[in-house]
Design a protein around this motif. Structure first.
Motif, PDB file in Angstrom:
ATOM      1  N   MET A 107      -8.486 -50.524 116.970  1.00 55.53           N
ATOM      2  CA  MET A 107      -7.876 -49.876 115.831  1.00 55.53           C
ATOM      3  C   MET A 107      -8.319 -48.419 115.755  1.00 55.53           C
ATOM      4  SD  MET A 107      -7.973 -52.323 112.522  1.00 55.53           S
ATOM      5  CE  MET A 107      -8.769 -53.870 112.856  1.00 55.53           C
ATOM      6  N   ALA A 108      -7.448 -47.612 115.271  1.00 55.56           N
ATOM      7  CA  ALA A 108      -7.772 -46.209 115.061  1.00 55.56           C
ATOM      8  C   ALA A 108      -8.417 -46.033 113.700  1.00 55.56           C
ATOM      9  CB  ALA A 108      -6.501 -45.372 115.130  1.00 55.56           C
ATOM     10  N   ASN A 109      -9.310 -45.055 113.601  1.00 55.69           N
ATOM     11  CA  ASN A 109      -9.880 -44.703 112.305  1.00 55.69           C
ATOM     12  C   ASN A 109      -8.981 -43.657 111.663  1.00 55.69           C
ATOM     13  OD1 ASN A 109     -12.128 -46.344 112.713  1.00 55.69           O
ATOM     14  ND2 ASN A 109     -13.255 -44.708 113.716  1.00 55.69           N
ATOM     15  N   ASN A 110      -8.610 -43.886 110.413  1.00 51.64           N
ATOM     16  CA  ASN A 110      -7.709 -42.982 109.708  1.00 51.64           C
ATOM     17  C   ASN A 110      -8.342 -42.541 108.393  1.00 51.64           C
ATOM     18  OD1 ASN A 110      -5.379 -43.283 111.531  1.00 51.64           O
ATOM     19  ND2 ASN A 110      -5.437 -45.403 110.832  1.00 51.64           N
ATOM     20  N   PHE A 111      -8.184 -41.270 108.071  1.00 52.37           N
ATOM     21  CA  PHE A 111      -8.672 -40.758 106.794  1.00 52.37           C
ATOM     22  C   PHE A 111      -7.582 -40.889 105.747  1.00 52.37           C
ATOM     23  CE2 PHE A 111     -11.453 -38.685 109.834  1.00 52.37           C
ATOM     24  CZ  PHE A 111     -12.686 -38.843 109.236  1.00 52.37           C
ATOM     25  N   ASP A 112      -7.992 -41.200 104.518  1.00 50.62           N
ATOM     26  CA  ASP A 112      -7.059 -41.346 103.406  1.00 50.62           C
ATOM     27  C   ASP A 112      -7.792 -40.950 102.139  1.00 50.62           C
ATOM     28  OD1 ASP A 112      -4.768 -41.960 101.984  1.00 50.62           O
ATOM     29  OD2 ASP A 112      -4.914 -44.125 102.261  1.00 50.62           O
ATOM     30  N   GLU A 113      -7.051 -40.720 101.077  1.00 51.69           N
ATOM     31  CA  GLU A 113      -7.653 -40.461  99.772  1.00 51.69           C
ATOM     32  C   GLU A 113      -6.753 -41.043  98.698  1.00 51.69           C
ATOM     33  OE1 GLU A 113      -6.968 -38.147  96.994  1.00 51.69           O
ATOM     34  OE2 GLU A 113      -4.987 -37.791  97.791  1.00 51.69           O
ATOM     35  N   LYS A 114      -7.381 -41.431  97.612  1.00 54.35           N
ATOM     36  CA  LYS A 114      -6.653 -41.963  96.460  1.00 54.35           C
ATOM     37  C   LYS A 114      -7.158 -41.237  95.225  1.00 54.35           C
ATOM     38  CE  LYS A 114      -4.497 -45.085  98.799  1.00 54.35           C
ATOM     39  NZ  LYS A 114      -3.181 -44.785  99.274  1.00 54.35           N
ATOM     40  N   SER A 115      -6.228 -40.805  94.401  1.00 48.11           N
ATOM     41  CA  SER A 115      -6.564 -40.151  93.137  1.00 48.11           C
ATOM     42  C   SER A 115      -5.709 -40.769  92.050  1.00 48.11           C
ATOM     43  CB  SER A 115      -6.284 -38.653  93.197  1.00 48.11           C
ATOM     44  OG  SER A 115      -7.083 -38.034  94.169  1.00 48.11           O
ATOM     45  N   ILE A 125      -6.975 -42.524  84.722  1.00 53.47           N
ATOM     46  CA  ILE A 125      -7.107 -43.734  83.918  1.00 53.47           C
ATOM     47  C   ILE A 125      -6.624 -43.409  82.508  1.00 53.47           C
ATOM     48  CG2 ILE A 125      -8.697 -45.515  83.104  1.00 53.47           C
ATOM     49  CD1 ILE A 125      -8.303 -45.288  86.198  1.00 53.47           C
ATOM     50  N   SER A 126      -5.673 -44.188  82.016  1.00 50.19           N
ATOM     51  CA  SER A 126      -5.063 -43.867  80.724  1.00 50.19           C
ATOM     52  C   SER A 126      -5.237 -44.974  79.680  1.00 50.19           C
ATOM     53  CB  SER A 126      -3.570 -43.576  80.918  1.00 50.19           C
ATOM     54  OG  SER A 126      -2.929 -44.687  81.498  1.00 50.19           O
ATOM     55  N   ASN A 127      -6.116 -45.942  79.958  1.00 53.46           N
ATOM     56  CA  ASN A 127      -6.391 -46.998  78.982  1.00 53.46           C
ATOM     57  C   ASN A 127      -7.776 -47.585  79.270  1.00 53.46           C
ATOM     58  OD1 ASN A 127      -6.105 -49.071  81.030  1.00 53.46           O
ATOM     59  ND2 ASN A 127      -3.893 -48.807  80.822  1.00 53.46           N
ATOM     60  N   ALA A 128      -8.157 -48.599  78.519  1.00 53.43           N
ATOM     61  CA  ALA A 128      -9.484 -49.197  78.679  1.00 53.43           C
ATOM     62  C   ALA A 128      -9.460 -50.464  79.536  1.00 53.43           C
ATOM     63  CB  ALA A 128     -10.082 -49.509  77.304  1.00 53.43           C
ATOM     64  N   ASN A 129      -8.363 -50.702  80.252  1.00 55.20           N
ATOM     65  CA  ASN A 129      -8.250 -51.891  81.090  1.00 55.20           C
ATOM     66  C   ASN A 129      -8.902 -51.674  82.451  1.00 55.20           C
ATOM     67  OD1 ASN A 129      -6.675 -53.099  79.099  1.00 55.20           O
ATOM     68  ND2 ASN A 129      -4.783 -52.280  79.961  1.00 55.20           N
ATOM     69  N   LEU A 130      -9.375 -52.756  83.066  1.00 61.88           N
ATOM     70  CA  LEU A 130      -9.866 -52.697  84.436  1.00 61.88           C
ATOM     71  C   LEU A 130      -8.674 -52.368  85.333  1.00 61.88           C
ATOM     72  CD1 LEU A 130     -12.350 -53.114  86.252  1.00 61.88           C
ATOM     73  CD2 LEU A 130     -11.657 -55.513  86.469  1.00 61.88           C
ATOM     74  N   THR A 131      -8.805 -51.302  86.125  1.00 60.22           N
ATOM     75  CA  THR A 131      -7.689 -50.778  86.903  1.00 60.22           C
ATOM     76  C   THR A 131      -8.036 -50.745  88.383  1.00 60.22           C
ATOM     77  OG1 THR A 131      -7.056 -49.374  85.034  1.00 60.22           O
ATOM     78  CG2 THR A 131      -6.162 -48.770  87.184  1.00 60.22           C
ATOM     79  N   ASP A 132      -7.138 -51.247  89.225  1.00 57.43           N
ATOM     80  CA  ASP A 132      -7.330 -51.168  90.672  1.00 57.43           C
ATOM     81  C   ASP A 132      -7.099 -49.736  91.138  1.00 57.43           C
ATOM     82  OD1 ASP A 132      -7.695 -53.913  90.655  1.00 57.43           O
ATOM     83  OD2 ASP A 132      -5.740 -54.373  91.533  1.00 57.43           O
ATOM     84  N   VAL A 133      -8.053 -49.209  91.895  1.00 57.02           N
ATOM     85  CA  VAL A 133      -7.925 -47.875  92.471  1.00 57.02           C
ATOM     86  C   VAL A 133      -7.421 -47.984  93.907  1.00 57.02           C
ATOM     87  CG1 VAL A 133      -9.160 -45.759  93.108  1.00 57.02           C
ATOM     88  CG2 VAL A 133      -9.792 -46.997  91.025  1.00 57.02           C
ATOM     89  N   PHE A 134      -7.968 -48.956  94.641  1.00 58.94           N
ATOM     90  CA  PHE A 134      -7.632 -49.104  96.056  1.00 58.94           C
ATOM     91  C   PHE A 134      -7.846 -50.542  96.473  1.00 58.94           C
ATOM     92  CE2 PHE A 134      -9.056 -49.164 100.520  1.00 58.94           C
ATOM     93  CZ  PHE A 134      -7.955 -48.604 101.138  1.00 58.94           C
ATOM     94  N   THR A 135      -6.937 -51.055  97.312  1.00 58.29           N
ATOM     95  CA  THR A 135      -7.086 -52.366  97.934  1.00 58.29           C
ATOM     96  C   THR A 135      -7.073 -52.161  99.443  1.00 58.29           C
ATOM     97  OG1 THR A 135      -5.926 -53.444  96.110  1.00 58.29           O
ATOM     98  CG2 THR A 135      -6.134 -54.694  98.146  1.00 58.29           C
ATOM     99  N   ALA A 136      -8.124 -52.627 100.110  1.00 57.44           N
ATOM    100  CA  ALA A 136      -8.239 -52.445 101.558  1.00 57.44           C
ATOM    101  C   ALA A 136      -7.315 -53.405 102.298  1.00 57.44           C
ATOM    102  CB  ALA A 136      -9.681 -52.663 101.993  1.00 57.44           C
TER     103      ALA A 136
END
Length: 107
Positions: free
Chosen positions: A1-9, A12-23
């Motif tokens: 597999m190749a190594n790839n760079f990524d970013e997530k931004s 957060i607009s509420n008090a709920n538990l929010t997923d930022v990233f799923t591998a």
């Protein structure tokens, strides 16, 4: 597999538990920040959900204080396929931004 760079931004607009990233494959979150964009202090929790064991680990502590206008750096975190990075603010409007930098498809 190749190594790839990524970013997530995300904002957060509420008090709920929010997923930022799923591998989708083995991934390393190698840096990031959480920033308080409000005029009041908030508390934030950043968590890693281990999908294989159905357990959650606090990455920066539970309800970590984040003063108005400040930011905190994030540690390196290894993720297996289907693991998640999640965030939660104690403020009803969320009032924080998270940015994470990732190395995906790690062999």
């Amino acid at each position: 597999m190749a190594n790839n760079f990524d970013e997530k931004s995300i904002t957060i607009s509420n008090a709920n538990l929010t997923d930022v990233f799923t591998a989708s494959n083995k991934t390393v979150m190698y840096s990031g920040t959480i920033a308080n964009k409000s005029s009041v202090a908030i508390n934030v929790s950043l968590k890693k959900l281990d999908a294989s064991a159905s357990t959650t680990t606090n990455i920066i502590g539970l309800n970590t204080p984040l003063p108005s206008g400040s930011a905190i750096p994030l540690p390196k975190v290894g993720l297996a396929a289907s693991d998640k990075i999640q965030i939660q603010s104690d403020h009803a409007s969320g009032n924080c931004d998270i940015n994470i930098n990732l190395l995906t498809d790690v062999a």
